[in-house]
Design an enzyme around this catalytic site. Structure first.
Site, short mmCIF file in Angstrom:
data_model
loop_
_atom_site.label_atom_id
_atom_site.label_comp_id
_atom_site.label_asym_id
_atom_site.label_seq_id
_atom_site.Cartn_x
_atom_site.Cartn_y
_atom_site.Cartn_z
N HIS B 27 0.75 -1.35 -0.02
CA HIS B 27 0.08 0.02 0.17
C HIS B 27 0.98 1.30 -0.04
CE1 HIS B 27 -3.53 -2.66 0.90
NE2 HIS B 27 -4.16 -1.47 0.75
N LYS B 92 -9.39 -8.30 8.23
CA LYS B 92 -10.03 -8.84 9.71
C LYS B 92 -10.17 -7.71 10.64
CE LYS B 92 -5.93 -10.92 12.03
NZ LYS B 92 -5.82 -10.13 13.44
#
Ligand code: SF4
Lengths: 276, 159
Positions: B27, B92
Site C-alpha cells: 500500500h 480482519k
C-alpha cells in the site's frame, strides 16, 4: 550429569515448531467444539465451524493453521545436572532457522528500526531458568502479532485491589475487540515488577489448566465469564464466545506497587514442550 | 462482474472471482507511485484487495496458508482505494469511521475473512500468481483466483 548436544536441541526445537504450527492441541480443539455447540447465531457458528475445519486441514495436509507463524518465544528450564555441549541460544536459534526454512513457515522477524527482515525468523526470545534434576525442558511458542500487539501493562495502585485488576484486564480485552482474532486466551501476570509481570503473563499462556491456587483459579473463572459477557464474540462479530481461558500467574511485589500485565493469545494457541 | 450493491452487513458470502493480496508495504509503495504520477503495475479493476501475506508455497501447493491480517493498519490508505477501481477490501477486525464513510461515498464493501483460518482459506484459492513488488516477499502483490472463498460483510454501502 547428563550430556546434551546442541544438535539434539536444534532437532527437537525444529520438530516442535512444526508440531506447534500444524497441530492445534486437543485442549484448545475441545474448547472450540464446546463453544460451537454453545452458540446459536449463524455468524459465530460459521466462524467456529471454519476454525475447526481449519485445524483439521492444517493437521492432515501440513498447512500452517495460520499464515502468521509468529516470532518464537522459548521458555527453557535447565536441570542443574545437565551438561550442555555448546551454547543454548545458538542451539535454539538453529532449530528455529531450520524449521522456518524446511517447513515453509513465514519469516516474520525484522530489525525494529530498519525493518529489514532477518530472513530466517531468528532470533527467538529465550527465557532461561535453572531447576533441579537432569532434564532440559523447552517450551516453544510461535506467536503472531495480531494478538501480541493488543497486550497491555499497568502499574496499578496497590489499593486498587482485585476490582482494579479486573477493571484493567476487561478494559484491555474490550479495547482489543475483534483485532486479536477472538476467541482468545488471556495470560495475566500480577505482581513482581515491570518486566516480571510481562514475563509471567506470557508464561501463564503456556498452561492449559487452571491455577493450582484456588483463589487464583476462582479469579480466572470469574474473568473468563465476565469477558464472555462482553459479547465481542468470534472475530469480534458478536456471540457468546470471546474467551476460551484465563491463566494468571502471580509473584510478590513491592508494598507500593501493583504491576499487572495482560498478554492476549488468539485461538491459534501454539505452544509445545520438549523434554530432553 | 460481481454486484456488491445488494450485500448487507452480516451477509455470509462465498466469493468466486479475482482477489489481489496487498498489505502494509505494498500500500505504501502504491501510494508513493501515485503521488509521483506513475502508473501502477497492476490493474485492480473489478477485483478485491485482500490484506494478506501467506506462508511460502510448498512444492505442489497453489498457495501457502493465507488468512487475513489486521485491516485497520491500512485505514490510512482508504482514499487511494477508489482510484484502483476495486469492489472492496477483505481483511480482519474493525475499521475506522473514515473507512465506513469512504465505503458509502465510493460504493465499496469491506468484508472479513476468519483470522487464523489460513489453512482452510488456502484450499479455496485455485490459482496464485505473483504480479508485482516481488522484492517484498510475503508482502508482494499476488493475483488470486478464489472459489467459494468464505467472507462476511462488515461494511456495506446501502443508502
Ligand atoms: S492473531 Fe493469531 S490467529 Fe489471528 S492472524 Fe495473528 S496469529 Fe493468526
Amino acid at each position: 550429569m547428563k550430556n546434551i548436544t546442541t544438535q539434539e536441541i536444534s532437532e527437537k526445537v525444529s520438530l516442535a515448531l512444526y508440531e506447534a504450527c500444524h497441530n492445534l492441541n486437543s485442549c484448545t480443539l475441545n474448547l472450540l467444539k464446546e463453544a460451537h455447540s454453545n452458540e446459536e447465531d449463524i455468524t459465530p457458528r460459521t466462524i467456529l465451524d471454519q476454525l475447526l475445519e481449519n485445524a483439521q486441514i492444517a493437521r492432515k495436509e501440513g498447512i500452517p493453521m495460520c499464515q502468521d507463524t509468529g516470532i518464537v518465544t522459548a521458555f527453557v528450564k535447565i536441570g542443574r545436572d545437565v551438561h550442555l555441549e555448546g551454547d543454548i541460544h545458538d542451539a535454539i536459534n538453529e532449530g528455529v532457522r531450520d524449521a522456518y526454512e524446511k517447513y515453509y513457515l513465514r519469516k516474520s522477524v525484522a530489525d525494529p528500526i530498519t525493518r529489514l527482515n532477518t530472513k530466517n525468523n531468528t532470533p527467538a526470545i529465550i527465557h532461561i531458568d535453572i531447576v533441579e534434576g537432569d532434564n532440559l525442558s523447552i517450551t516453544l511458542a510461535p506467536k503472531g502479532a495480531g494478538s501480541e500487539n493488543m497486550s497491555r501493562l499497568a502499574m496499578l495502585n496497590p489499593t486498587d485491589g482485585i476490582e482494579g485488576i479486573k477493571e484493567f484486564i476487561l478494559k484491555a480485552v474490550k479495547e482489543a475487540g475483534g483485532r486479536p482474532c477472538p476467541p482468545i486466551f488471556l495470560g495475566v501476570g500480577i505482581g513482581g515488577n515491570f518486566e516480571k509481570s510481562a514475563e509471567m503473563a506470557k508464561e501463564a499462556l503456556m498452561r492449559l489448566n487452571p491455577s493450582s491456587d484456588p483463589t487464583i483459579a476462582k479469579l480466572e473463572a470469574e474473568l473468563k465469564d465476565e469477558i464472555n459477557k462482553t459479547g465481542i464474540g468470534p472475530m469480534g462479530l458478536g456471540g457468546k464466545t470471546t474467551c476460551l481461558g484465563v491463566f494468571i500467574n502471580t509473584f510478590p511485589c513491592h508494598i507500593a506497587s501493583l504491576p499487572v500485565a495482560v498478554n492476549i493469545q488468539c485461538h491459534a494457541n501454539r505452544h509445545v514442550e520438549v523434554v530432553l | 462482474m460481481i454486484d456488491t450493491s445488494t450485500w448487507r452487513k452480516g451477509d455470509v458470502i462465498n466469493l468466486t472471482g479475482v482477489v489481489y493480496t496487498a498489505r502494509d508495504a505494498a500500500h505504501k509503495r502504491m501510494q508513493e507511485m501515485l503521488e509521483r504520477g506513475e502508473e501502477l503495475p497492476v490493474d485492480f479493476k473489478g477485483a478485491f484487495i485482500y490484506y494478506a501475506g501467506p506462508t511460502p508455497t510448498k512444492p505442489g501447493q497453489v498457495v501457502g496458508s493465507i488468512g487475513p491480517t489486521t485491516s485497520c493498519r491500512m485505514d490510512k490508505f482508504i482514499e487511494m482505494m477508489p482510484k484502483l477501481g476495486i469492489k472492496g477490501m477483505i481483511g480482519k477486525g474493525p475499521r475506522s469511521e473514515s473507512v465506513e464513510k469512504a465505503c458509502k461515498k465510493y460504493g465499496l464493501v469491506y468484508c472479513v475473512a476468519t483470522g487464523g483460518a489460513g489453512a482452510l482459506l488456502s484450499k479455496r484459492v485455485k490459482k496464485c500468481e505473483e504480479v508485482a513488488f516481488q522484492d517484498l516477499g510475503c508482502e508482494s502483490i499476488k493475483r488470486l483466483e478464489v472459489d467459494n472463498f468464505p467472507i462476511i460483510v462488515a461494511i456495506d454501502f446501502a443508502k
